[in-house]
Design an enzyme around this catalytic site. Structure first.
Site, PDB file in Angstrom:
ATOM      1  N   TRP A  29      51.674  23.686  12.640  1.00 60.35           N
ATOM      2  CA  TRP A  29      51.197  22.951  11.460  1.00 60.35           C
ATOM      3  C   TRP A  29      50.927  24.030  10.425  1.00 60.35           C
ATOM      4  CZ3 TRP A  29      46.748  22.342   8.410  1.00 60.35           C
ATOM      5  CH2 TRP A  29      46.664  21.152   7.697  1.00 60.35           C
ATOM      6  N   GLU A  69      45.814   7.189   4.944  1.00 64.49           N
ATOM      7  CA  GLU A  69      46.424   8.217   5.790  1.00 64.49           C
ATOM      8  C   GLU A  69      47.729   7.780   6.439  1.00 64.49           C
ATOM      9  OE1 GLU A  69      43.042   7.787   9.282  1.00 64.49           O
ATOM     10  OE2 GLU A  69      44.113   9.669   9.154  1.00 64.49           O
ATOM     11  N   LYS A  90      45.976  15.859  14.313  1.00 65.20           N
ATOM     12  CA  LYS A  90      44.967  15.126  15.070  1.00 65.20           C
ATOM     13  C   LYS A  90      43.728  15.987  15.308  1.00 65.20           C
ATOM     14  CE  LYS A  90      43.481  11.689  17.574  1.00 65.20           C
ATOM     15  NZ  LYS A  90      42.998  10.550  16.776  1.00 65.20           N
ATOM     16  N   ASN A 127      48.006  29.766  17.816  1.00 67.70           N
ATOM     17  CA  ASN A 127      47.324  28.644  17.177  1.00 67.70           C
ATOM     18  C   ASN A 127      46.046  29.209  16.575  1.00 67.70           C
ATOM     19  OD1 ASN A 127      45.849  26.372  16.569  1.00 67.70           O
ATOM     20  ND2 ASN A 127      45.634  25.660  18.671  1.00 67.70           N
ATOM     21  N   GLY A 128      45.815  28.938  15.284  1.00 67.52           N
ATOM     22  CA  GLY A 128      44.594  29.429  14.645  1.00 67.52           C
ATOM     23  C   GLY A 128      44.928  30.123  13.339  1.00 67.52           C
ATOM     24  N   ARG A 149      48.997  16.093  17.811  1.00 76.38           N
ATOM     25  CA  ARG A 149      48.090  16.986  17.092  1.00 76.38           C
ATOM     26  C   ARG A 149      48.545  17.239  15.663  1.00 76.38           C
ATOM     27  NH1 ARG A 149      45.156  20.110  20.922  1.00 76.38           N
ATOM     28  NH2 ARG A 149      44.985  21.894  19.550  1.00 76.38           N
ATOM     29  N   HIS A 199      30.624   1.081 -12.600  1.00 75.37           N
ATOM     30  CA  HIS A 199      30.140   2.267 -13.303  1.00 75.37           C
ATOM     31  C   HIS A 199      31.267   3.255 -13.604  1.00 75.37           C
ATOM     32  CE1 HIS A 199      26.006   0.983 -13.080  1.00 75.37           C
ATOM     33  NE2 HIS A 199      26.183   0.702 -11.805  1.00 75.37           N
ATOM     34  N   LYS A 253      41.853   4.796   6.568  1.00 74.80           N
ATOM     35  CA  LYS A 253      42.942   4.374   7.459  1.00 74.80           C
ATOM     36  C   LYS A 253      44.181   4.035   6.636  1.00 74.80           C
ATOM     37  CE  LYS A 253      42.021   5.522  10.440  1.00 74.80           C
ATOM     38  NZ  LYS A 253      40.786   6.101  10.859  1.00 74.80           N
ATOM     39  N   CYS A 261      48.586  23.017  15.368  1.00 81.38           N
ATOM     40  CA  CYS A 261      49.379  23.822  16.304  1.00 81.38           C
ATOM     41  C   CYS A 261      49.040  23.584  17.775  1.00 81.38           C
ATOM     42  CB  CYS A 261      49.192  25.306  16.032  1.00 81.38           C
ATOM     43  SG  CYS A 261      49.487  25.768  14.342  1.00 81.38           S
ATOM     44  N   GLU A 317      35.956   3.723   5.684  1.00 83.83           N
ATOM     45  CA  GLU A 317      36.845   3.946   6.822  1.00 83.83           C
ATOM     46  C   GLU A 317      38.154   3.149   6.635  1.00 83.83           C
ATOM     47  OE1 GLU A 317      37.228   5.982   9.027  1.00 83.83           O
ATOM     48  OE2 GLU A 317      38.465   5.026  10.544  1.00 83.83           O
TER      49      GLU A 317
HETATM   50  C1  F6R Z   1      41.176   9.925  10.511  1.00 83.46           C
HETATM   51  C2  F6R Z   1      40.851  10.981  11.442  1.00 83.46           C
HETATM   52  C3  F6R Z   1      40.157  12.188  10.923  1.00 83.46           C
HETATM   53  C4  F6R Z   1      39.165  12.722  11.967  1.00 83.46           C
HETATM   54  C5  F6R Z   1      38.596  14.064  11.491  1.00 83.46           C
HETATM   55  C6  F6R Z   1      37.562  14.595  12.464  1.00 83.46           C
HETATM   56  O1  F6R Z   1      41.786   8.856  11.147  1.00 83.46           O
HETATM   57  O2  F6R Z   1      41.146  10.912  12.604  1.00 83.46           O
HETATM   58  O3  F6R Z   1      39.510  11.936   9.718  1.00 83.46           O
HETATM   59  O4  F6R Z   1      38.164  11.792  12.148  1.00 83.46           O
HETATM   60  O5  F6R Z   1      39.623  14.998  11.362  1.00 83.46           O
HETATM   61  O6  F6R Z   1      38.102  14.768  13.727  1.00 83.46           O
HETATM   62  P1  F6R Z   1      37.197  14.832  15.008  1.00 83.46           P
HETATM   63  O7  F6R Z   1      36.540  13.518  15.164  1.00 83.46           O
HETATM   64  O8  F6R Z   1      38.134  15.152  16.122  1.00 83.46           O
HETATM   65  O9  F6R Z   1      36.186  15.919  14.760  1.00 83.46           O
END
Ligand code: F6R
Length: 600
Positions: free
Chosen positions: A73, A484, A595, A99-100, A27, A500, A481, A2, A477
């Site tokens: 969101w 997602e 985000k 927001n929250g 976001r 395993h 990527k 949000c 990682e």
């Molecule tokens: C994946 C991604 C998320 C963030 C996670 C933590 O691409 O961006 O997995 O890494 O939500 O976010 P931050 O780093 O802002 O605490």
């Protein structure tokens, strides 16, 4: 997650709010709305879907000079027009964006609103109805707002319009981010300075449990007891061009390409006048005094933490544990006698990490935050901060922040080693320079990586990433990527672990992306590749120069063995990007993701 904007001043507010919401799109959201106020009253426009849909529904003939806007969101109630914000009180006098998450909203509903017909499934509507209830009982708006805030348990950033107070926006904050922006003859509110950079670069931070009355001439901050608070504004050091895509098709590819520059900026930012890398002596002292470091983070930042552990243990010889924040908070391991906590967070606002920080501070321990956002909650609330200097990261999938986190962790470990009198047999400035050059070479290999993405991932149902030692962490990682943004089910495994159990999933043609950048385990990872190939997998080996074999699909330039994550991740980022493009996915705004994850 949000986002909130608000404006009160002399210009027509519609475009300012819509543009502001567009800047908050990164976001993550699933519906959006604005409420604007003029002499006729309050006009609310909201839509499920994108800001572009909302834009179409806004009546261009309605002009107004004050308003609030929101991207939602969904948490309480499905993403729908009905649940989209702003929400209004029964009489229509009060209009609110939030927001929250309000944890006790059911209880408040039962206790106070048993007679009030609620229209939505949201926790937010409870807030706006409570304000009206208390006003109906005789309080003025300010007192009713304050009384309501005192009842709320959970997180909130709020902006409220009252038809009977046409010159003000009522604002409050607890745990969710919110700023007030200052202008000449106008003032604004926003979850993020980026949203209002279009009109001002002067912002005032708000602290938890503060409420603010914003008029076009004045910003009055108070605590929940009504005591006035004064706080100087700061200048947001953001360049409007930092938040534009320019000629790039997507923010993600722009941000991947920025990695060599960001690495060089980090070297510069942490270099002292003598050219040596340096870190604030207080931080080094705190590291030196600690008997164990606890890195706490989520998602990509957690993956960077795994790499950081290697640096801190191998360079500085400090025992280090890495924990997922959402687990740590409820299942805290037995702590050492003198722990130091390191929070890694691009946004500095992640609620899961913040919940740990709050607990850690209650226990009286010290904390360092490594973040991209100066003044963010995790930065403010920790004892120390190290900045990433990566510039705004807009794409939901984190790329440049991940490599920036690793580079800063390397610099921290290097400085801690020196502080502890440990001589290292390499010069980190020099090695990071080599890394930046290697990153450039990899960013130029887009065509080759696009072809690999087409060959392996265009129609894949699932995909495995394997690696040993540091390569395992980078594989995690790479898998994150890919899943997602392309929605291909992808998992990262330690090379030796697949057999395993998970090897049962290997079928004819299953893509297995293997990283081979570590000399000590090169033979073993190649053995693991043979195991999966023998069962029909389609292996794609990405190796480092000097360790390559004939059939390897892609070879990355040679860098110091400890620093390979900084570059081996780039082909994986690009594979994910092109796989998502080929599958027509919304690269920058993947479904269901936000985000800045500001709810636990
Ligand atoms: C994946 C991604 C998320 C963030 C996670 C933590 O691409 O961006 O997995 O890494 O939500 O976010 P931050 O780093 O802002 O605490």
């Amino acid at each position: 997650m949000c986002g909130i904007v608000g404006y009160i001043g002399y210009s027509d507010v519609k475009e300012i709010l819509l543009k502001g919401l567009e800047k908050l799109e990164y976001r993550g959201y699933d519906s959006a709305g604005i409420a604007i106020r003029n002499e006729e009253g309050i006009h609310v426009f909201k839509e499920k879907g994108r800001i572009a849909d909302l834009r179409k529904s806004v009546d261009p003939s309605v002009a107004a000079k004050a308003g609030i806007g929101h991207t939602r969101w969904a948490t309480h109630g499905a993403p729908s027009k009905l649940n989209a914000h702003p929400h209004q009180s029964v009489s229509g006098r009060f209009t609110l964006v939030h927001n929250g998450v309000i944890e006790n909203y059911e209880q408040l509903k039962k206790e106070y609103l048993f007679d009030t017909p609620l229209k939505s499934d949201t926790d937010t509507e409870v807030i706006v109805q409570l304000i009206e209830l208390f006003v109906n009982e005789g309080l003025d708006t300010e007192a009713a707002f304050r009384k309501t805030l005192k009842l709320l348990k959970g997180s909130y950033a709020l902006a409220l319009l009252d038809t009977e107070a046409p010159d003000a926006i009522f604002v409050a904050k607890n745990k969710s981010p919110l700023l007030v922006g200052l202008g000449e003859g106008f003032n604004v509110v926003a979850s993020d300075a980026m949203a209002m950079l279009q009109v001002t670069d002067q912002f005032v931070e708000l602290m938890d449990q503060e409420m603010v009355i914003v008029t076009k001439e004045q910003v009055t901050i108070q605590n929940l007891d009504g005591e006035r608070i004064t706080r100087a504004p700061y200048t947001a050091e953001l360049d409007a061009s930092d938040i534009e895509k320019g000629t790039y098709a997507h923010y993600m590819i722009k941000e991947i390409d920025e990695q060599p520059l960001v690495t060089r900026k980090i070297i510069q930012a942490y270099q002292s006048e003598t050219g040596k890398l340096s870190i604030d002596a207080n931080i080094l002292q705190a590291l030196n005094e600690a008997d164990r470091l606890y890195i706490v983070a989520c998602g990509t930042s957690y993956h960077a933490g795994l790499v950081g552990k290697q640096f801190l243990e191998k360079m500085a010889k400090i025992p280090t544990e890495v924990h997922v924040a959402s687990e740590f908070v409820y299942n805290m391991p037995m702590l050492s006698e003198k722990p130091l906590f390191i929070f890694i967070s691009q946004s500095g606002e992640t609620a899961d990490s913040r919940a740990v920080l709050v607990k850690v501070k209650e226990l009286g321990y010290q904390a360092l935050t490594i973040t991209n956002v100066p003044g963010s909650t995790l930065s403010r609330e920790a004892d120390y901060t190290l900045l990433l200097h990566a510039g705004p990261e807009i794409a939901v999938a984190s790329t440049k922040a991940y490599t920036a986190q690793i580079a800063v962790l390397a610099i921290l470990a290097n400085a801690a080693a020196q502080f502890r009198g440990r001589a290292l047999d390499f010069d980190l400035v020099h090695e990071l320079g080599i890394v930046a050059n290697a990153m450039e070479i990899l960013c130029d290999a887009k065509e080759e990586l696009e072809q690999i993405a087409r060959d392996y991932l265009a129609t894949a149902r699932n995909c495995f990433f394997i690696g040993r030692s540091t390569d395992f962490y980078v594989g995690l990682e790479g898998a994150l990527k890919l899943k997602e943004i392309s929605y291909i089910q992808a998992e990262g495994f330690a090379g030796g672990e697949l057999k395993h159990g998970t090897i049962a999933l290997i079928e004819d043609g299953t893509p297995v992306i293997a990283l081979a950048t570590q000399e000590g385990v090169n033979l073993s990872i190649r053995g693991n590749v043979k195991e999966v190939a023998a069962r029909g997998a389609n292996p794609c080996v990405i190796s480092m120069k000097g360790l390559e074999s004939e059939d390897d699909r892609f070879v990355i330039p040679e860098v110091h063995e400890l620093l390979t994550p900084l570059i081996s991740v780039i082909p994986l980022q690009l594979l994910a990007y092109y796989a998502a493009l080929h599958r027509n996915c919304d690269v920058d705004k993947p479904r269901n993701l936000a985000k800045s994850v500001t709810v636990e």
